[in-house]
Structures are given as C-alpha cells and as structure tokens.
Design an enzyme around this catalytic site. Structure first.
Site: not given
Ligand code: BG6
Length: 304
Positions: A172, A275
């Site tokens: 992320h 991400e």
C-alpha cells in the site's frame, strides 16, 4: 514492542555500511539502512518500509508528519503491507481492514549485502494466537526488501496447509509528490476499475489519472509498469510489478484526510498511493504446498 532485543538483533544481522537496528520513532524497533545508493528505515512492526531516499534525491515515499508510531497501530505512510486480505474482510466486518500484517511484529530472518552495493533484508511475519484466530490457514508471509538504486519489495505467501486459501494483498505504497495538482499517473489508460467513491461502480480509465477530488479505485487486470509523472519534483516514479494484477490508486482528499487525524491539514496534497495489489476480482488462490509472490520495483527517472 521493546521485548525486541536490539543488541542481539545487531549481533546477528547488523552489517557495517548497510544496516543497523535501533529504537525508532515511538520506541518502535527499526532497521536503519544506509548504503552507497540510498537510505531507508523499516519498522519491524508490520515489516513497514517507512522511508526510502536514493542519494541526491527527494524522499520517494511519503510519511505523514502526523503519523502515529505505537505498538499495534498502522503507520500512515511508507509501505504498509495489507495481508491476507485487502480492504474490509470479505465476510467478517469485525476483522481489521487490510488484514493484520501491518500491525503485528515481523522477525528478521536474514540481512545481506548484494554485489551491487544494495542491502537486502528478509522478514517473516510472526504468527500468534491472535493472528491464527483471524486467519486459521497454516501459512507463512515473508517480505524481502532490497534497498539500492531502486527499492524492491517482494511479499511471498506460502500455503503450509492441506487446503487452498484465497489471498488478498497490497503493498500500500504512499508516494511523495511535489503537489497533487502537478501529477499524472500513466499506464492505466483503458483499464477497467471499480470505483470505491462511487459504490464500487465499474468504469474504464480514459487518459492519465489526475487527482482533483477523492480518488479510491481498484484497477483490475493490469500488470504494466505504473508511472507517476510529477512536474513539481521533475521526476517520474516507475513501479514495475510482478505477481500483481490490481493497482489501487488512492488519495483521500480534504474531508476524509481531516477525519483520519494522522494526515495533517494539507497532507493529501503531497502524497498519492499507488498500490501493487491483488484485490477484489483479482484475489489469488494459493494451493496447498504452493507459494505466491508479489513484487514491486520502485525507481525514479528524471522527467525529460
Ligand atoms: C486504500 C483503500 O487502499 O487504503 C481506501 O482503497 C482506504 O479505501 C485507504 O481508505 C486507507 O486505509 P487505512 O485503513 O490505512 O486508513
């Protein structure tokens, strides 16, 4: 958290000119890397890459000035590891969003210097009764981080059980940008995405992604290098990916960032998350005895 014995960690894994272990912000144990190519800091909680800065460059990762560094809290910025599910748990809303990997302790399994001067550290998620209660599948997760002229982050999941399981995951990554108004994200043109801001409706990306309001999208079935063109910092960040079929693009914009409390007033202007993921329709089935690897290679190029 400081049941971690830094002295013995250093004895086993410190490498002069590469890595040492110390107490970082909030007392969290961190690996501090400084080699000929770059500097980086990785918290053992979450195997969370907090900073990465190639020599002579602005930081590549965004880390909130207001990030909270505390045992069991996810750090706002860097590279949180979302595992073994992405977003809300598919059928139990009581379980934490983005899984538990980012808030539990990982152990150092190996540290080494590569021939090209990069530093490589391999972490393993430490399973406990609490993790097994949330994820009953016998499995291991390892994160291999290589800090060099580029940053490589590889998440390897192994199924140690006798039944297949379904895995959702994301690296992320919060990227540091000059200003969100000067950024275009390329290579997602023509991709289908599910728009979380619009009730998961399906849409097709037209042109580059620009951010002028809240953006929260899961791009599906894309494996191309993703490019963040940043006219403010006059550079292009390239994210090359393997074993990943989704790319999530996220910026909370003003209101959501305010509610989060760890972004800061203008925080959303200096960051974008791109991400490397396997999410929603792209979750992965890992067969018994098999391993699945997802790799992001992050590099910086001048914007010509
Ligand atoms: C993104 C999600 O990946 O992460 C967003 O798509 C979410 O929906 C964001 O808000 C941040 O999540 P968290 O749990 O770190 O606040």
């Amino acid at each position: 958290m400081n049941s971690i014995d830094l002295a013995s960690l250093n004895q086993r894994f410190a490498l002069p000119g590469h890595v040492q272990f110390k107490e970082g912000p909030g007392g969290l144990a961190v690996a501090e890397i400084a080699n000929a190519h770059a500097t980086a800091m990785i918290a053992l909680q979450g195997a969370h890459v907090m900073t990465y800065q190639p020599r002579g460059q602005a930081p590549v990762l965004w880390l909130s000035q207001y990030a909270k560094f505390a045992p069991g809290k996810s750090i706002r910025g860097g590279v949180p590891v979302c595992w073994p599910w992405f977003g809300p748990h598919p059928d139990d809303a009581g379980k934490p969003a983005h899984g538990f990997a980012r808030t539990v302790l990982w152990e150092v399994l190996e540290a080494s210097a590569a021939a090209d001067g990069a530093t490589r550290i391999r972490f393993g998620l430490v399973h406990t009764e609490a993790t097994r209660a949330q994820w009953p599948h016998p499995s291991t997760a390892q994160l291999v981080v290589t800090v060099g002229a580029d940053l490589r982050v590889e998440l390897v999941t192994r199924n140690e059980g006798s039944a297949p399981f379904t895995l959702g995951e994301a690296l992320h990554t919060y990227f540091h940008i000059g200003d969100v108004a000067g950024v275009a994200i390329r290579s997602l043109e023509g991709c289908d995405y599910l728009d979380k801001v619009n009730n998961f409706s399906r849409a097709k990306q037209q042109g580059a992604v620009v951010i002028e309001s809240e953006v929260d999208r899961v791009y599906l079935n894309t494996q191309a290098d993703c490019l963040i063109e940043d006219s403010g910092l006059k550079r292009r960040i390239r994210i090359a990916q393997q074993g990943s079929r989704s790319t999530v693009v996220w910026n909370p914009w003003i209101e959501k960032a305010e509610k989060m409390g760890d972004f800061g007033p203008e925080g959303h202007r200096g960051m974008v998350c791109v991400e490397t993921a396997n999410a929603l329709e792209n979750v992965v089935t890992v067969a018994p005895g098999a391993a699945h690897s997802m790799l992001a290679v992050i590099s910086v190029e001048p914007l010509g």
